[in-house]
Write a protein that holds these residues in place. Structure first.
Motif: not given
Lengths: 417, 417
Positions: A24-53
């Motif tokens: 989520r950017e400063a202006d509130g827009r959600l932008v998580r383009l493929a293989a970007s820094d923000t998508e890495k953060l999304g992947r990390d979070r999903v990976a941690s949930w997968i491991r938690d399960a």
């Protein structure tokens, strides 16, 4: 099939919102383009949930990410998994449900099945495919296309994005260029849970769509050339008006779609005139045509009708017409058995359902090349998607995930054919 | 009327080419915008030719430039002059004939009359009006509009150009902010010689157009708003497609023009869609409408028909429609007596002529407010103007100037009414 056990709705909804805040950017827009820094953060979070399960995380060379439940302690009937998936990359200024609902709904279903002590006959896998949206790298649905063998992985990794980056470099940089060969798990069945991104279910008040097919897509760019004469001094009979010819094509397509007995849709979304001056007859009109139909023969018939009309227009309006094919996907027919399972699962939970055609492209259309596949849709309010106003009511999100739960439980109970 | 004497064609053609080389840029484009450095050079050249011809140069406050032949040695019947004029400013990447032909043709006529010993009953004046093209400063036809009292001179001088300059400052800077009040010479009659800028005369093989009227112009910007939904997932019946609605307006206008028994023309020259994406139904379409008709009542009827259709479209397509008026000029009917003189002069020189409507705006439409006026058209090859490919054959240029010569000789022979 038992419907006693249901997903933990608060966990699913919380994760959807949490993932929706990553990128989520400063202006509130959600932008998580493929293989970007923000998508890495999304992947990390999903990976941690997968491991938690308690699932195993695997990543293939094109960055597709998997959470694998391979039960231990008893002999599986078959090693070919039931795969549930979608994507977590987004468009620019996205909503939070498109794609993420399918990935997190899939994870939720596996966790629920584990928690209820279900003993599957085969592995169950949740997948998050790389670059479904195609905003940064073309084509869209790239990860699932590569996974299904429709595009060479090295060619895909060499893709240069609209920001000049190379997909393979970016995947390495964010740590998601995995070791597995795409296709390393060949699913016995694939199910994708997704918001409709169209208005049909909401308008009809139906919570579950059993997606039986996916429209074929024909994209063309049409260029019409005439003469740029003076708007005041050129009599109508002496004009070669490219803009008027373009307008006639647009109304023709609407008439074709309206008079068709099929779910055909036709859209002209882009247009430009040259010289684009108020008092000059357009010498050039360029516009795009998006034709979709779930039946390949009909789609071809519609393409041919358009081509014939362009010949007629060229003669009528004394203009020249050229066309360029931008994209072409054949329609996909989903697996009848899984579609029926979706309807049965909805009925067992007293949820109304209807068969529906997907008008948008999805990873399921690629995976359908290698495994029996289908999709489950839930309503999108006002049909809005790719937009921050993309909303599906919580109750529908929960219903859809429960139908997926029951379908997967059923599929994972069955033996090898 | 005698047709024995004719203009000196080589002088006219030479000057046309010489003036056409002033303002030529390194890449070959002719650019002589109103009150610019290059237009100053053009004005200086024309002023020197006026002086060479023994005429008095006068400049008014808005920069209109006049070459006045006030014969001495006998008593004039009347001091109200016959005025011949046009403009020497150009568009960007112009041809050499638009405007310049009328000014240099007018000067040629006066020189010829002087040389043949003609004794006019009143003064004869050639005029070059400021900023006819309106490229740098709006509105167009500004100099003649101010001259005719249709726009206050101080307001006009305060006009800020699209390059941030103020017209009055620029006129002073180039030395063409004159002392005369606009309108200081009230003509008894006004005649303007011009290229047709349309295809009619050339297509019909007729060298002389006796311009009997000038179309009224109605310019509007129309904005249609619908909903930006997904091109694949939104059934046709659920769409609010602003682009389709715009296309229906364009074809409606063409049908109206084609089915009209009048010389009505309708043009949509500019268009833009939003969001302008191949797979998104346009939420917004903005386009311009240029309607022209030489009859004011018919023009109003056409405007009303468009307004009624917009109401129908708003309901049919479930879109909202707003309109903005950008410009509105009433049609001008030229003086029947002068138009007849043009026809007679052509016939006397064995030149075919036809009555014709001007589809473009000209200084004559402004001067018609204060004096009986008309225009003479010569053919434009392929109707091309405002373009380096603007061409009129030399023979037609000479024929037009000779017709002007004969008309002016006749008008300047007549006494006061």
């Amino acid at each position: 099939m038992s419907s006693d056990n249901s997903i933990r709705s608060e966990r699913l909804l919380r994760r959807l919102r949490e993932l929706g805040d990553i990128g989520r950017e400063a202006d509130g827009r959600l932008v998580r383009l493929a293989a970007s820094d923000t998508e890495k953060l999304g992947r990390d979070r999903v990976a941690s949930w997968i491991r938690d399960a308690g699932l195993e995380v695997a990543v293939d060379r094109i960055g597709n990410m998997f959470g694998i439940w391979r039960p231990v302690g008893y002999e599986l009937v078959d090693d070919a998994p039931i795969m549930i998936g979608s994507h977590i990359d987004t468009v620019i200024n996205a909503g939070i449900y498109d794609g993420c609902y399918g990935v997190l709904g899939g994870l939720e279903v596996i966790e629920t099945l584990k928690e209820e002590g279900f003993m599957p006959a085969r592995p169950i896998v949740v997948a998050a495919f790389t670059n479904e949206e195609g905003v940064r790298y073309a084509p869209d649905m790239m990860g699932s296309l590569v996974y299904a063998g429709g595009l060479d992985v090295d060619a895909a990794l060499a893709t240069v994005g609209n920001d000049g980056t190379v997909l393979g470099d970016e995947l390495s940089r964010i740590g998601y260029a995995g070791p597995q060969e795409p296709g390393f798990l060949r699913p016995r069945a694939y199910v994708e849970l997704h918001i409709e991104q169209g208005p049909v279910l909401e308008r009809e008040g139906i919570p579950i769509g059993a997606v039986e097919n996916l429209q074929g897509i024909s994209w063309q760019r049409i260029t019409i050339e005439g003469d740029a004469n003076h708007a005041g001094t050129t009599p109508i009979s002496m004009r070669r008006d490219a803009g008027l010819a373009a307008a006639r094509v647009i109304t023709f397509l609407r008439d074709q779609a309206r008079n068709s007995n099929s779910p055909m849709v036709a859209t002209v979304g882009c247009i430009a005139f040259e010289p684009n001056a108020i008092n000059v007859i357009p010498s050039k009109a360029t516009f795009t045509v998006d034709l979709r139909d779930p039946d390949e023969n009909r789609l071809q018939t519609e393409e041919a009708a358009l081509a014939a009309f362009l010949v007629e227009i060229a003669s009528d309006e004394q203009v020249s017409v050229t066309t360029e094919r931008l994209a072409r996907f054949q329609p996909v027919t989903f697996d009848k058995g899984i579609v029926t399972l979706v309807e049965q699962a909805a009925a067992a939970r007293d949820l109304r359902s209807r068969r529906i055609t997907s008008g948008a492209g999805h990873d399921a259309q690629m995976i359908a090349r290698i495994a029996p596949s289908a999709m489950i849709f839930v309503p999108s309010i006002a049909g809005i998607s790719h937009n921050p106003r993309e909303v599906t009511p919580d109750a529908d999100l929960v219903s859809g995930a429960n139908v997926l739960l029951d379908v997967v439980r059923k599929l994972a109970s069955e033996g090898a054919q």
